[in-house]
Design an enzyme around this catalytic site. Structure first.
Site, PDB file in Angstrom:
ATOM      1  CG  ASP A  74     -83.742 -10.812   7.580  1.00  0.00           C
ATOM      2  OD1 ASP A  74     -83.518 -10.433   8.747  1.00  0.00           O
ATOM      3  OD2 ASP A  74     -83.502 -10.118   6.594  1.00  0.00           O
ATOM      4  CG  ASP A  76     -79.456 -12.053   9.976  1.00  0.00           C
ATOM      5  OD1 ASP A  76     -79.670 -12.631   8.893  1.00  0.00           O
ATOM      6  OD2 ASP A  76     -79.644 -10.840  10.137  1.00  0.00           O
ATOM      7  CG  ASP A 206     -76.142  -1.501  13.559  1.00  0.00           C
ATOM      8  OD1 ASP A 206     -76.558  -2.386  14.336  1.00  0.00           O
ATOM      9  OD2 ASP A 206     -76.705  -1.236  12.484  1.00  0.00           O
TER      10      ASP A 206
END
Ligand code: ATP
Ligand code: MG
Length: 509
Positions: A74, A76, A206
């Site tokens: 996907d 983002d 992260d």
């Protein structure tokens, strides 16, 4: 892949990666991301934001995947436009998430997620599960329905109205910011709703490999954390102090394992080290989120490797303790081999673009605990349907204390196991009805696996394979022939060998 350009932002042995205040900007001529590899819908969103005067970047896994030549799952988008401004720009969008509001822009079934830069290291959009669509039905979430909020979310006050992206300037920078952020006693962030600038947004990413920004204004890459070098060196490194980052959000430990499995990156020692100590914190993560993570770990084409990494890192004990305990108590068991093979088969299906189901996955994962519960009953009860179904329910209940497996998948697991005795001992033409059972295919696949590992009769597995291939007439003949055979097998011994046990438990270990 990135064209070589070595300006180390973090010394190789520095254990704490801290974002720099200005990014290293890698111009288009020095990296390999081409717009032809970016989904047209994502480009549309980026261009419209840019044309409306906002900053717009691709960020996260999609940039990482494009750099290593994988097709992103996907795309983002991160922007300085506020959620309400994004909503106004895209009629085909809606705002979702209570913890942190972001916009989903819809193009048919395709969704591009647009997040406003955030000021703190907070659980990201990854923590905002989509409405609970049934992956088995392959249905998209109901677009007209309001976003389902996960049950565990506390009632929060409405998002404050802010005048611009700078209204809350940064982590701990003001009482407003501090007031919008809540931690629990283990250091886990419970809530964060603070908008910020791109250089603050980096902190909530992260891993360094997940923190590259692709700027639609000039197609350059912005790198605050040395992510480009880490990707080139195939290294997985947490941004910031690893223990703090895991405490803020223990799911990051599972994400580390997932990326190690998916990307084949090597975990930096400082990123790996705290996992052994902190893995029990996974038990405090909302089970709905762990269900999402479990699917990502095991149904994305690298499930067998995820399983291996989770076990090696001691994380299976945090995610599915009963499964871990079963496997630890029986090193090298046939059930372990069956699980691993089932996961490999599932991976092959994903790679071949065939559908995969959480039902089959949980039948595999729970095989050991289910067998263990069955085997704790007296042997004469092992074959009884009620014993098998009770064992499925109990194993599922135990797993659900950590992973919120939706009920429909548990029902599927029950049906798969409940069908095993019928498949192993078909009775005449009635057996043919089994073929019409909605769960036949999954139960048959399980039978094949069991037969492969000596837990069911290979002849019977072949019989079911054959009966699916032949004409209706031939099917009836096969069923009739089986009836004759079964009668002679069941009849009192006349020289022939009598079958000792009519049913086998699904999984003697
Ligand atoms: P993939 O899509 O391959 O699963 P991804 O890296 O894109 O991997 P997502 O869950 O889609 O993972 O999240 C998008 C980005 O959001 C990540 O790359 C990361 O920058 C950030 N992110 C997601 N979850 C977290 C988290 N728990 N903590 C910090 N950052 C996160
Ligand atoms: Mg992603």
């Amino acid at each position: 892949m990135l064209k070589p350009k070595a300006k180390e932002l973090n010394s190789p042995d520095a254990s704490v990666v801290a974002p720099t205040s200005t990014p290293r900007i890698i111009p288009r001529s020095d990296h390999t991301i081409s717009r032809s590899h970016i989904a047209p819908n994502a480009l549309r969103v980026l261009y419209r934001l840019r044309d409306a005067g906002f900053r717009a970047f691709l960020v996260g896994g999609c940039v990482r995947d494009l750099l290593i030549g994988l097709e992103p799952k996907d795309f983002d988008v991160a922007t300085d436009a506020l959620p309400e401004q994004v909503k106004r720009l895209f009629r085909n969008s809606r705002l979702v998430g209570r913890r942190f509001r972001l916009a989903h822009v819809f193009f048919g079934r395709d969704i591009v997620e647009v997040a406003t830069f955030r000021a703190a290291s907070a659980p990201s959009q990854g923590e905002e599960p989509l409405p609970d669509a049934d992956p088995e039905d392959g249905e998209a979430p109901e677009l007209d329905e309001p976003q389902l909020e996960p049950e565990f979310e506390p009632e929060l006050p409405p998002t404050p109205t802010v005048s611009g992206p700078q209204a809350y300037p940064g982590a701990g920078a003001g009482s407003d910011a501090a007031a919008k952020r809540m931690f629990d006693e283990t250091g886990r962030i419970l809530r964060d709703n603070v908008y910020g600038t791109i250089d603050e947004d980096v902190w909530r990413r992260d891993f360094t490999a997940n923190a590259l920004y692709y700027n639609i204004a000039d197609f350059s890459l912005w790198d605050y954390v040395g992510g480009a070098e880490d990707i080139a060196a195939r290294k997985l490194k947490l941004i910031g102090d690893p223990e703090t980052r895991y405490r803020e959000d223990p799911v990051r430990m599972l994400r580390a394992a997932r990326f190690e499995a998916k990307l084949g990156f090597e975990m930096d020692p400082a990123t790996a080290e705290p996992i052994g100590r902190l893995r029990d914190l996974i038990g405090g993560v909302p089970p709905a989120r762990l269900f999402d993570e479990t699917l990502k770990l095991f149904l994305s084409g690298h499930g067998a490797r995820s399983f291996e990494v989770l076990r090696r890192r001691g994380l299976l004990a945090g995610l599915l303790p009963t499964v871990d305990a079963y496997l630890k108590g029986r090193p090298g068991s046939v059930v372990e081999k069956l699980m691993l093979q089932g996961l490999k088969n599932t991976d092959a299906r994903v790679v071949a673009d065939k559908p995969v189901t959480p039902t089959f996955l949980f039948a595999l994962l729970l095989y050991g605990p289910i067998a263990q519960i069955i085997e704790a009953t007296p042997p004469e009860r092992w074959h009884e349907l009620s014993t098998i179904l009770d064992a499925c329910d109990k194993a599922a209940r135990e797993a659900q204390t950590h992973v919120a497996i939706p009920k429909r998948f548990i029902l599927g697991v029950r049906e798969m196991f409940g069908l095993q005795p019928r498949l192993e001992h078909p009775r005449g033409r009635r057996a043919l009805r089994g073929l019409e059972h909605p769960r036949f295919r999954a139960a048959y696949d399980l039978l094949l696996l069991r037969a492969e590992y000596g837990l069911a009769s290979p002849e019977m597995a072949r019989w079911w394979t054959r009966i699916q291939e032949v004409s209706g007439e031939e099917r009836a003949n096969m069923a009739d022939a089986l009836t004759g055979q079964a009668q002679s097998l069941d009849s009192p011994r006349r020289g022939g060998r009598r079958r000792r046990r009519r049913h086998r438990p699904p999984a003697p270990s």
